[in-house]
Motif scaffolding. Structure first.
Motif, short mmCIF file in Angstrom:
data_model
loop_
_atom_site.label_atom_id
_atom_site.label_comp_id
_atom_site.label_asym_id
_atom_site.label_seq_id
_atom_site.Cartn_x
_atom_site.Cartn_y
_atom_site.Cartn_z
N ILE A 1 0.85 -1.18 0.00
CA ILE A 1 0.00 0.00 0.00
C ILE A 1 0.88 1.22 0.00
CG2 ILE A 1 -1.88 -1.13 1.22
CD1 ILE A 1 -0.98 0.32 3.72
N THR A 2 0.35 2.31 -0.51
CA THR A 2 1.14 3.53 -0.60
C THR A 2 0.41 4.67 0.08
OG1 THR A 2 2.07 2.83 -2.70
CG2 THR A 2 2.26 5.16 -2.16
N THR A 3 1.10 5.40 0.94
CA THR A 3 0.55 6.59 1.57
C THR A 3 1.50 7.73 1.26
OG1 THR A 3 1.73 6.17 3.62
CG2 THR A 3 -0.48 5.30 3.45
N ASP B 1 4.21 -4.93 8.90
CA ASP B 1 3.66 -4.28 10.10
C ASP B 1 4.56 -3.13 10.56
OD1 ASP B 1 1.72 -6.19 9.97
OD2 ASP B 1 2.13 -7.08 11.94
N TYR B 2 5.86 -3.38 10.52
CA TYR B 2 6.81 -2.36 10.97
C TYR B 2 6.63 -1.07 10.18
CZ TYR B 2 11.20 0.08 11.84
OH TYR B 2 12.14 1.04 12.16
N GLN B 3 6.50 -1.17 8.87
CA GLN B 3 6.38 0.02 8.03
C GLN B 3 5.05 0.73 8.25
OE1 GLN B 3 7.10 -1.80 4.18
NE2 GLN B 3 9.19 -0.97 4.11
N PHE C 1 1.88 5.16 10.72
CA PHE C 1 0.82 5.50 11.67
C PHE C 1 1.31 6.49 12.72
CE2 PHE C 1 -0.93 4.29 15.93
CZ PHE C 1 -2.19 4.85 15.77
N LEU C 2 2.50 6.28 13.23
CA LEU C 2 3.03 7.13 14.30
C LEU C 2 3.53 8.48 13.80
CD1 LEU C 2 5.08 4.45 16.30
CD2 LEU C 2 2.87 5.42 16.94
N TYR D 1 -4.46 -1.94 4.39
CA TYR D 1 -3.47 -2.91 4.85
C TYR D 1 -4.16 -4.11 5.50
CZ TYR D 1 0.79 -4.68 7.10
OH TYR D 1 1.85 -5.47 7.49
N LEU D 2 -5.32 -3.88 6.12
CA LEU D 2 -6.11 -4.96 6.71
C LEU D 2 -7.46 -5.04 6.03
CD1 LEU D 2 -5.43 -4.35 10.54
CD2 LEU D 2 -4.34 -6.04 9.05
#
Length: 297
Positions: A5-7, A15-17, A22-23, A96-97
């Protein structure tokens, strides 16, 4: 492995990415808290996000509620679960989910502590007055520039209701003249911006600050002021009048006092940068200066 996925300019395949993304837009204080909570959650569940099921989250909640070695308060459990719910919602919205399984997790009810975090108008004035006394005292050995900066800082946070992260990132290029004084563009959480009005007297005080960089509020060494320094300054100033407070107390007080003096709720919401009017309306229920009993004869 989930689909890529691209943001913006960032692609996430792990998950790490996705957690890093997210943070990213959170304040440094929230980043530290959420990073700790998410790390604890991972250690307990020991699965990747796409492989987790609803029962995993339920088990985690029960573990939080029944910790024997170091029991948690409802407020701490609320924060930890809120961090996980926010993460799952973020991952679901970005694709992502496939499902937001955390949406069904209920947050524990907590006591409304907002009233205890609102200063009275007298306390706000007294905090600033004490700083003015220090500034005017010829025998005081404190750095006069730092004391004056703190006076301007406290006035600015109280008058505008900005968050500590927003005030430390404030630049001179964010302030512009307007028919009513000056406007200041504030860059808030999630990249959202809002424009607030500043009276002439606050701007005139700010212009007297010894600034060597583009940031309005600078450190002792002339660089950008960090958030922890603001928290320390507020805490020390509060102690002078016997109050234990944080910069957010000024923000809460700004909202409560504005509403007390007749400011429309939607205007306070816009000024604070709340996404929901329900969040702003909490100040109606946390007003320590008013109560139905005061209207009894």
């Amino acid at each position: 492995m989930p689909n890529e996925i691209t943001t913006g300019q960032v692609a996430a395949t792990s998950d790490y990415q996705i957690i890093e993304i997210f943070l990213r837009d959170l304040s440094p204080h929230t980043q530290r808290a959420y990073a700790h909570d998410i790390s604890e959650f991972y250690q307990k569940v020991n699965k990747t996000l796409p492989s987790m099921v609803y029962e995993d989250l339920q088990d985690y909640r029960l573990w939080l509620e029944n910790k024997v070695d170091s029991p948690l308060s409802p407020e701490s459990i609320h924060r930890k679960l809120a961090a996980i719910k926010s993460l799952f919602k973020f991952c679901f919205q970005l694709g992502y989910l496939k499902y937001d399984i955390a949406r069904l997790i209920k947050l524990p009810k907590t006591k409304l502590k907002l009233a205890s975090r609102i200063l009275t108008e007298w306390q706000v004035k007294e905090i600033i007055r004490k700083q003015q006394e220090v500034l005017n005292n010829p025998h005081n050995k404190r750095n006069k520039n730092i004391v004056y900066r703190n006076i301007c800082l406290f006035n600015f946070i109280y008058y505008t209701g900005v968050r500590v992260s927003e005030v430390t990132n404030l630049k001179w290029t964010d302030i512009h003249p307007s028919p009513h004084g000056y406007t200041v563009t504030v860059y808030g959480k999630g990249g959202k911006t809002r424009v607030l009005l500043l009276p002439h007297w606050i701007y005139d005080d700010l212009k007297k600050l010894p600034s060597q960089v583009n940031y309005v509020f600078v450190s002792r060494r002339g660089g950008k002021l960090d958030e922890d320094s603001v928290r320390v300054a507020v805490k020390q100033a509060g102690k002078l009048i016997g109050v234990d407070c944080t910069p957010h107390f000024f923000r809460h007080s700004h909202a409560s006092h504005s509403i007390n003096h007749g400011a429309p709720l939607h205007l306070v919401q816009k000024g604070l940068g709340h996404s929901s009017l329900a969040t702003t309306s909490m100040y109606l229920h946390a007003n320590p200066d008013d109560s139905p009993g005061l209207y009894l004869k």
